[in-house]
Design an enzyme around this catalytic site. Structure first.
Site, short mmCIF file in Angstrom:
data_model
loop_
_atom_site.label_atom_id
_atom_site.label_comp_id
_atom_site.label_asym_id
_atom_site.label_seq_id
_atom_site.Cartn_x
_atom_site.Cartn_y
_atom_site.Cartn_z
N LEU A 130 0.84 -1.20 0.00
CA LEU A 130 0.00 0.00 0.00
C LEU A 130 0.87 1.24 0.00
O LEU A 130 0.85 2.04 -0.93
CB LEU A 130 -0.93 -0.03 1.23
CG LEU A 130 -1.66 1.27 1.55
CD1 LEU A 130 -2.63 1.64 0.43
CD2 LEU A 130 -2.37 1.17 2.90
N ASP A 131 1.61 1.44 1.07
CA ASP A 131 2.53 2.56 1.23
C ASP A 131 3.78 2.03 1.91
O ASP A 131 3.78 1.87 3.13
CB ASP A 131 1.87 3.66 2.07
CG ASP A 131 2.82 4.80 2.42
OD1 ASP A 131 3.93 4.86 1.86
OD2 ASP A 131 2.46 5.62 3.28
N PRO A 132 4.78 1.64 1.11
CA PRO A 132 4.96 1.89 -0.32
C PRO A 132 4.27 0.85 -1.20
O PRO A 132 4.16 -0.32 -0.83
CB PRO A 132 6.47 1.81 -0.49
CG PRO A 132 6.90 0.79 0.54
CD PRO A 132 5.99 1.00 1.73
N ASP A 135 0.73 3.84 -3.50
CA ASP A 135 1.09 5.27 -3.58
C ASP A 135 2.05 5.54 -4.74
O ASP A 135 1.93 6.54 -5.45
CB ASP A 135 1.67 5.75 -2.26
CG ASP A 135 2.91 4.98 -1.81
OD1 ASP A 135 3.16 3.87 -2.33
OD2 ASP A 135 3.63 5.48 -0.93
#
Length: 385
Positions: A130-132, A135
């Site tokens: 997700l993050d990273p 994004d």
């Protein structure tokens, strides 16, 4: 560089923690064989039962020695272990000629092994969660769209890119947060300086929470602060060197009121030593846990605003806003599905040997985003020009 090792039929998923979700199920649909490795075989079997995957993946008790015995050249190892353990696991993969994937940032210890992995024809996939992860896909896509609209070599162009992500309670509590991840990790991230670009200049916040600002997303107020080192991502996202960044921030998003609710925590972070912060992590986990009755929410907002000469402008915004349900947390879905997608691209041979971070071009990011949308990761894109 050697020829790429052809991907085998077996995927080894290491760890069944909070981020192991439906992405594992999608691999059971596409890989020839999936093995879930956990602390004991019994715990791995229970995790498969909970995910509805009993009989579709094989439970295993994890040790690096046991894994090495079952690895065949071309197998894919997916690490859901804590980030400090990735390097040792990658070393096993290189020795046994297996591909490697994880959702974490690239550490120096992992980066040191990439040349040897590349020479052996192995894929090392990182930053694919997700993050990273998502994004990055959003940012690459926005950068590509802006470049097409404005032109890479246009002089006098400036831009502002912000990327904020947070896992928050779907129903706010007084503390404005619930711990599902290791609390020590949350606290130590707040103790680490953040570097970013503001008003056209590199800026460092020694205490990231002191740089918190209001962020309005679809009419809802959040609080956001910079996290880690944003500056290297200017180049990674492929923004033209002729363009000048006004603002470039990657950071963390929290519910409105978080800064005030955490006053006592920040006081501890200012003066506490490592032992005190470790103890505080335990106290906070006990006081503000995520229970089975709680639902989490993931919000990821990535924006790019470009100004060109003669008053020309371009802006684009991606928003992902998901709430977990009884079957799966939003965080597990958003981490495991892009990671599983990356593994499938290792299996189909479309990722080259060496280091890969999610999808690293606008075109490939568009492809990944299309695939994720079809698999239940809902997001919106708005473009104004």
């Amino acid at each position: 560089m050697s020829d790429r090792v052809s991907a085998g039929a077996t995927v080894h998923w290491i760890g069944a923690g909070l981020s192991t979700g439906s992405g594992l199920a999608t691999l059971c649909d596409t890989a020839g064989r999936v093995r879930l490795w956990h602390r004991t075989e019994e715990r791995a079997a229970r995790a498969l039962d909970a995910l509805g995957l009993a009989g579709r993946a094989e439970p295993r008790a994890y040790t690096s020695t046991a894994l090495a015995r079952e690895l065949a050249p071309g197998d894919v190892v997916v690490s859901m272990l804590p980030a400090p353990e990735h390097a040792a696991l990658l070393a096993v993969c290189v020795r046994e000629r297996a591909h490697f994937a994880c959702s974490s940032y690239v550490s120096d210890a992992v980066l040191e092994q990439v040349p040897e992995a590349a020479r052996a024809g192995l894929v090392v996939l990182t930053e694919a969660g997700l993050d990273p992860g998502i994004d990055h896909l959003f940012a690459h896509s926005l950068a590509g769209r802006a470049r097409s609209a404005i032109g890479d070599d246009t002089a006098g162009v400036s831009y502002s890119l912000t990327s904020y992500c947070g896992g928050v309670p779907a129903v706010p509590n007084d503390f404005r947060y619930r711990f599902s991840w290791a609390p020590a990790g949350v606290l130590n991230a707040l103790r680490s300086p953040a570097r970013y670009i503001e008003d056209g200049a590199e800026t460092t916040a020694g205490r990231p929470w002191e740089a918190t600002r209001r962020l309005i997303v679809e009419g809802e107020t959040f609080e956001a602060y910079p996290n880690r080192d944003s500056v290297p991502f200017v180049e990674q996202y492929g923004l033209p060197s002729a363009w000048q960044p006004r603002t470039f921030v990657r950071g963390t998003l929290r519910l409105d009121g978080w800064l005030r609710a955490w006053d006592d925590v920040f006081e501890e972070l200012r003066g506490g030593d490592d032992a005190r912060i470790t103890a505080l992590a335990g106290e906070l986990a006990a006081a503000h846990p995520t229970t089975e009755a709680d639902r989490d929410r993931v919000v990821l907002a990535v924006s790019l605003d470009v100004r060109a000469p003669q008053g020309r402008t371009w802006s684009g915004r991606y928003l992902l806003d998901l709430v977990g349900d009884a079957r799966e947390s939003a965080m597990a879905r958003c981490v495991s599905r892009p990671l599983a997608l990356g593994v499938r691209h290792i299996l189909d041979g479309s990722l080259p040997p060496g280091l890969n971070r999610a999808a690293e071009t606008a075109a490939r990011s568009g492809q990944w985003l299309g695939e994720l949308a079809r698999e239940g990761i809902d997001f919106t894109l708005r473009v104004d020009q």
